[in-house]
Every structure is written in C-alpha cells, then in structure tokens.
Design an enzyme around this catalytic site. Sequence first.
Site, PDB file in Angstrom:
ATOM      1  N   HIS A  98       0.838  -1.200   0.000  1.00 59.24           N
ATOM      2  CA  HIS A  98       0.000   0.000   0.000  1.00 59.24           C
ATOM      3  C   HIS A  98       0.870   1.246   0.000  1.00 59.24           C
ATOM      4  O   HIS A  98       1.931   1.304   0.618  1.00 59.24           O
ATOM      5  CB  HIS A  98      -1.009  -0.023   1.152  1.00 59.24           C
ATOM      6  CG  HIS A  98      -0.507   0.346   2.510  1.00 59.24           C
ATOM      7  ND1 HIS A  98      -0.443   1.644   2.958  1.00 59.24           N
ATOM      8  CD2 HIS A  98      -0.084  -0.423   3.549  1.00 59.24           C
ATOM      9  CE1 HIS A  98      -0.012   1.661   4.212  1.00 59.24           C
ATOM     10  NE2 HIS A  98       0.221   0.421   4.594  1.00 59.24           N
ATOM     11  N   GLU A 153      -5.384   1.917   2.001  1.00 55.34           N
ATOM     12  CA  GLU A 153      -5.248   0.758   2.893  1.00 55.34           C
ATOM     13  C   GLU A 153      -5.510   1.163   4.327  1.00 55.34           C
ATOM     14  O   GLU A 153      -6.165   0.431   5.085  1.00 55.34           O
ATOM     15  CB  GLU A 153      -3.842   0.156   2.763  1.00 55.34           C
ATOM     16  CG  GLU A 153      -3.642  -1.158   3.510  1.00 55.34           C
ATOM     17  CD  GLU A 153      -3.079  -0.995   4.922  1.00 55.34           C
ATOM     18  OE1 GLU A 153      -2.786  -2.019   5.563  1.00 55.34           O
ATOM     19  OE2 GLU A 153      -2.922   0.155   5.392  1.00 55.34           O
ATOM     20  N   HIS A 203       1.936   5.576  12.493  1.00 55.61           N
ATOM     21  CA  HIS A 203       0.765   6.447  12.370  1.00 55.61           C
ATOM     22  C   HIS A 203       0.948   7.793  13.064  1.00 55.61           C
ATOM     23  O   HIS A 203       0.002   8.359  13.599  1.00 55.61           O
ATOM     24  CB  HIS A 203      -0.486   5.738  12.916  1.00 55.61           C
ATOM     25  CG  HIS A 203      -0.892   4.548  12.114  1.00 55.61           C
ATOM     26  ND1 HIS A 203      -1.928   3.714  12.483  1.00 55.61           N
ATOM     27  CD2 HIS A 203      -0.405   4.039  10.954  1.00 55.61           C
ATOM     28  CE1 HIS A 203      -2.066   2.749  11.585  1.00 55.61           C
ATOM     29  NE2 HIS A 203      -1.150   2.935  10.652  1.00 55.61           N
TER      30      HIS A 203
END
Length: 300
Positions: A120, A166, A265
Amino acid sequence: MTSRRSLPRLAAAVLGVSLALSAVPAATADPRLPAAPTVTEQQVMPHLRALQRIADRNGGNRAHGTKGYAESVAYVKRALDRAGFRTKLVPFTHDGATGNSLIADWPGGDPDHVLMTGAHLDSVKEGPGINDNGSGSAAVLATALQVAKTGLKPERHLRFAWWGAEEPGLIGSAQYVRKLSAAERRRIDVYLNFDQAGSRNTRQWLVIHDDEHGETEAQQAFEAWFAERSIPTFDIGVGGSDHESFGNAGIPSSGFSTGISDCIHEACDDLSNVDPKTERTSTEAIVGVLWKLAATTPRH
C-alpha cells in the site's frame, strides 16, 4: 499497516508466532534459472526520499484523498512507464474522495499463471508514512525496476500493485479484487504483500503463512532465502494488510513484514524511522523469491 483498529490483530499474531528458522531446509540453487540481481541501498532509498519530499510539500502526509497521495502515485507510475511496464490506474471512492490504486504488468509470461506483488502506498493523515508503508512500496518498486533492468523473461506473468486507502480499511485492494471475474481470480497463483519493510531494530522477518488456502511455495521460498543468510523468521497468519483482501476472495497469499516500527501512524514515521540496511535486505528477499517463483509455473 491498516488503521489502529487492526493493530491488536497484528499484535496478537506476533504473540502467537512460532520460530520457523530451524525447520526450513536450505534451498539448492537451480543452475538453469537466471540469478537474481543484487540490490543496493542506492537502488531503493532514493524512492523513500522522494516520498518524504512529496509529504513535506503536501502538509506532511500522503493520505487517501490528498494531493500527497496523488503525487505518490504519479511518482511510481512515471518510473514504471519509463521502464516499459503497462500501467493503469484503478479508481475507487472512499469517504467522499476519489483515489487510485496503480497496477503494472510486465509484458510476457503465462497469463494463466499470474505472480502478483504489492504494497500500500498511502499514509495516515497524521504523518508521512515512510516506513508504513513507503518502505514496502519502495521495495516493490525497486524490485519491478530490476525486472525491467535485467530484461527478465518470466514463465509466469508478473503483475505489481500499489494500493490506495489501505489505512482506512483495505479499500483499494478490496475494490480491485471485488471487480475481478472468477476466471481472473483463478489466474492469480499467489499474491505477495509487503507492509513495513524497513523497521528499525528488526530481529526477525514475519513471514505470512496462508494455511487456509494451502499456500506453501512462496512461504517456503521466503523462509529458505532468510535461512540461507542465518536471518530468523517467524510465521504469521493472513490479516491486517492488503493480503487480507485477496484471502477473502480465496486467492493464496504470502509476503512479509519487519513488524511494527518504533513510530507508527504519527509524524515521526519519516526517513529516520527506516533502517536502510533492513530496507535493502527486504528488497533483496523480494527480488530473490520473485526470481525463483517467476522461473516456473505450478502443476495443475
């Protein structure tokens, strides 16, 4: 790696893994097969630096629906077009925004036996996503460019993919698989997925075991490649990234990850979150196994 909701699944998989190194016999090279090329850091890290620059000029991320993601796709497509791949954009809509996955086919090989490799390309909105998953995307791109550079003439047809969206839930890959006909799905021998290929402090590579679909060829090839270099591996099941979309459609999968990185993240998932040596090793593993699998077609 997909959204935080998926992190517990990956953590559970890691906790449940079993050390596979001692059980993997060393593979014997077939002198009739073309030797896989050596990959250097200089052949893969520039792609990560390019993705970092794209994020830097687009609000610090490359998330679905943003200009940063669109520029990421354009960067990869441009490199593949120059190398002689047949590329196409596969559009989809999620959360009110249109995005594209990128598919690249290498001319030649048996169209009834497709070896598909993907990663991804999107990040979360909180950061540039250089390890998650610029690292997997760069490794797959470097592998595809090696195919072109060497003029590889595979027995199987080679297809490469860079998935959009994704992070919010495997949207791009699920959309692609959903639109395949039953015949097209059957033609894909195996899908190889790579998510977080350059994590720092990597001690073992997490190799995907698709027991549900009986996939052993790719899984054993990866474990043999690592075993020959005395690199430990653990086995994990299918889930948590785009190979799950293929598994849900009954398509066998394998691949690997270097595990959850020091930063995930967040804004700190930048170039400093990737270990160049680990990234090179991951890319060499992909190249080595792809060369092996491309040289034969399964008997069925």
